[in-house]
Write a protein that holds these residues in place. Structure first.
Motif, PDB file in Angstrom:
ATOM      1  N   GLU A 142     -44.351  51.806  78.649  1.00  0.00           N
ATOM      2  CA  GLU A 142     -43.438  52.430  77.713  1.00  0.00           C
ATOM      3  C   GLU A 142     -44.169  52.811  76.429  1.00  0.00           C
ATOM      4  O   GLU A 142     -45.055  52.099  75.957  1.00  0.00           O
ATOM      5  N   LEU A 143     -43.778  53.955  75.875  1.00  0.00           N
ATOM      6  CA  LEU A 143     -44.282  54.397  74.587  1.00  0.00           C
ATOM      7  C   LEU A 143     -43.220  54.083  73.549  1.00  0.00           C
ATOM      8  O   LEU A 143     -42.059  54.455  73.706  1.00  0.00           O
ATOM      9  N   MET A 144     -43.604  53.394  72.491  1.00  0.00           N
ATOM     10  CA  MET A 144     -42.651  52.938  71.481  1.00  0.00           C
ATOM     11  C   MET A 144     -42.705  53.852  70.258  1.00  0.00           C
ATOM     12  O   MET A 144     -43.782  54.110  69.708  1.00  0.00           O
ATOM     13  N   LEU A 145     -41.546  54.350  69.850  1.00  0.00           N
ATOM     14  CA  LEU A 145     -41.417  55.175  68.656  1.00  0.00           C
ATOM     15  C   LEU A 145     -40.800  54.331  67.550  1.00  0.00           C
ATOM     16  O   LEU A 145     -39.718  53.772  67.708  1.00  0.00           O
ATOM     17  N   ARG A 146     -41.494  54.250  66.426  1.00  0.00           N
ATOM     18  CA  ARG A 146     -41.001  53.468  65.283  1.00  0.00           C
ATOM     19  C   ARG A 146     -40.188  54.380  64.367  1.00  0.00           C
ATOM     20  O   ARG A 146     -40.668  55.416  63.927  1.00  0.00           O
ATOM     21  N   VAL A 147     -38.950  53.968  64.092  1.00  0.00           N
ATOM     22  CA  VAL A 147     -38.039  54.754  63.274  1.00  0.00           C
ATOM     23  C   VAL A 147     -37.649  53.937  62.042  1.00  0.00           C
ATOM     24  O   VAL A 147     -37.145  52.816  62.176  1.00  0.00           O
ATOM     25  N   PRO A 148     -37.868  54.452  60.829  1.00  0.00           N
ATOM     26  CA  PRO A 148     -37.435  53.727  59.622  1.00  0.00           C
ATOM     27  C   PRO A 148     -35.914  53.640  59.555  1.00  0.00           C
ATOM     28  O   PRO A 148     -35.206  54.603  59.868  1.00  0.00           O
ATOM     29  N   VAL A 149     -35.401  52.491  59.136  1.00  0.00           N
ATOM     30  CA  VAL A 149     -33.961  52.294  58.987  1.00  0.00           C
ATOM     31  C   VAL A 149     -33.691  51.652  57.633  1.00  0.00           C
ATOM     32  O   VAL A 149     -34.581  51.050  57.010  1.00  0.00           O
ATOM     33  N   GLY A 150     -32.464  51.777  57.179  1.00  0.00           N
ATOM     34  CA  GLY A 150     -32.075  51.186  55.909  1.00  0.00           C
ATOM     35  C   GLY A 150     -31.733  49.714  56.055  1.00  0.00           C
ATOM     36  O   GLY A 150     -31.496  49.207  57.157  1.00  0.00           O
ATOM     37  N   HIS A 151     -31.696  49.039  54.919  1.00  0.00           N
ATOM     38  CA  HIS A 151     -31.334  47.623  54.896  1.00  0.00           C
ATOM     39  C   HIS A 151     -29.817  47.493  54.767  1.00  0.00           C
ATOM     40  O   HIS A 151     -29.208  48.113  53.891  1.00  0.00           O
ATOM     41  N   ARG A 152     -29.235  46.667  55.616  1.00  0.00           N
ATOM     42  CA  ARG A 152     -27.791  46.460  55.556  1.00  0.00           C
ATOM     43  C   ARG A 152     -27.395  45.771  54.259  1.00  0.00           C
ATOM     44  O   ARG A 152     -26.273  45.929  53.770  1.00  0.00           O
ATOM     45  N   GLU A 153     -28.307  45.003  53.673  1.00  0.00           N
ATOM     46  CA  GLU A 153     -28.012  44.324  52.416  1.00  0.00           C
ATOM     47  C   GLU A 153     -27.793  45.302  51.268  1.00  0.00           C
ATOM     48  O   GLU A 153     -27.184  44.961  50.256  1.00  0.00           O
ATOM     49  N   HIS A 154     -28.301  46.543  51.414  1.00  0.00           N
ATOM     50  CA  HIS A 154     -28.182  47.546  50.355  1.00  0.00           C
ATOM     51  C   HIS A 154     -26.978  48.457  50.553  1.00  0.00           C
ATOM     52  O   HIS A 154     -26.850  49.460  49.835  1.00  0.00           O
ATOM     53  N   SER A 155     -26.093  48.153  51.496  1.00  0.00           N
ATOM     54  CA  SER A 155     -24.974  49.045  51.811  1.00  0.00           C
ATOM     55  C   SER A 155     -24.053  49.242  50.616  1.00  0.00           C
ATOM     56  O   SER A 155     -23.649  50.376  50.289  1.00  0.00           O
ATOM     57  N   SER A 156     -23.715  48.166  49.930  1.00  0.00           N
ATOM     58  CA  SER A 156     -22.806  48.273  48.773  1.00  0.00           C
ATOM     59  C   SER A 156     -23.423  49.103  47.661  1.00  0.00           C
ATOM     60  O   SER A 156     -22.767  49.956  47.048  1.00  0.00           O
TER      61      SER A 156
END
Length: 244
Positions: free
Chosen positions: A201-215
């Motif tokens: 498998e080839l793995m693609l890294r995708v940046p995501v936001g922090h759930r702690e910063h939702s508010s």
């Protein structure tokens, strides 16, 4: 006693048959296992290029060679971009389903299948390659991490020989309802390898936001939207011409 004598009599025959069957199986697998496929993600960020390379174990003999790529919900191919590239003969591919929602996030998108037609390489008569732009979808905010991993399975090598024959020991009919070329609608029988190579498998890294910063993100978004709306309304009242 008689049973023991019968077993001793037929044991060499059974051993010989098993040995011959094992040798034939090993020889067939060794002859068919040499077909290899590799893939690589070029560039960085959300917009990448998927490069697929295939080296066949035998001469294609004028057959069409393609790679069937299963795209998970976290990766998509833009059908409009693909149509533009095909108009300029930069790539040839068939996307299923043809309609893709390019704005949908990963958790609302569906998987797709891409049949990428490969072009022969000049250095090797058995070597083929193809490139297609792929894009990563936005993911849900995660807790405790700043990235998500999207697995991309190794493509399946397919051959379509409308005017030739393939070895029945190495190739078997594939259930692919696609013409041999993206330029024609005529049907043709595709074949896939019986003894498939080891796939990684080839793995693609995708940046995501922090759930702690939702508010914080929601508050800043609401504040910015209100401020911009107020500035637009003030400018419209000051410089706008309203009919009586």
């Amino acid at each position: 006693m008689r049973r023991s004598w019968v077993i001793k009599l037929f044991q060499p025959l059974w051993s010989l048959c098993l040995h011959c069957w094992f040798c034939v199986t090993v020889d067939v697998q060794a002859a068919c296992r040499v077909t290899s496929v590799t893939q690589e993600l070029l560039k960085e960020g959300f917009h990448r290029d998927l490069l697929v390379k295939v080296e066949l174990g035998e001469d294609a003999g004028g057959c069409a060679v393609a790679a069937q790529v299963h795209l998970p919900s976290g990766i998509y191919v833009d059908p409009y971009e693909l149509a533009t590239l095909q108009q300029h003969n930069l790539t040839k591919a068939v996307l299923s389903p043809a309609a893709i929602d390019v704005e949908a996030p990963e958790y609302l998108a569906q998987a797709a299948v891409l049949l990428l037609f490969l072009e022969p390489e000049s250095r090797c008569s058995r070597c083929f390659r193809g490139t297609v732009p792929v894009h990563a979808r936005y993911h849900r905010p995660a807790r405790g991490t700043h990235q998500a991993w999207v697995p991309l399975q190794s493509p399946q090598v397919l051959l379509c020989c409308c005017h030739g024959q393939l070895s029945a020991q190495c190739w078997e009919p594939a259930e692919v309802d696609t013409p041999c070329s993206s330029d024609t609608n005529s049907s043709c029988q595709w074949h896939t390898t019986k003894h498939r190579p080891v796939r990684e498998e080839l793995m693609l890294r995708v940046p995501v936001g922090h759930r702690e910063h939702s508010s914080l993100v929601c508050a800043l978004t609401l504040l910015t939207t209100g401020l911009c709306s107020g500035l637009i309304l003030a400018a419209a009242c000051k410089y706008g011409h309203f009919s009586q």
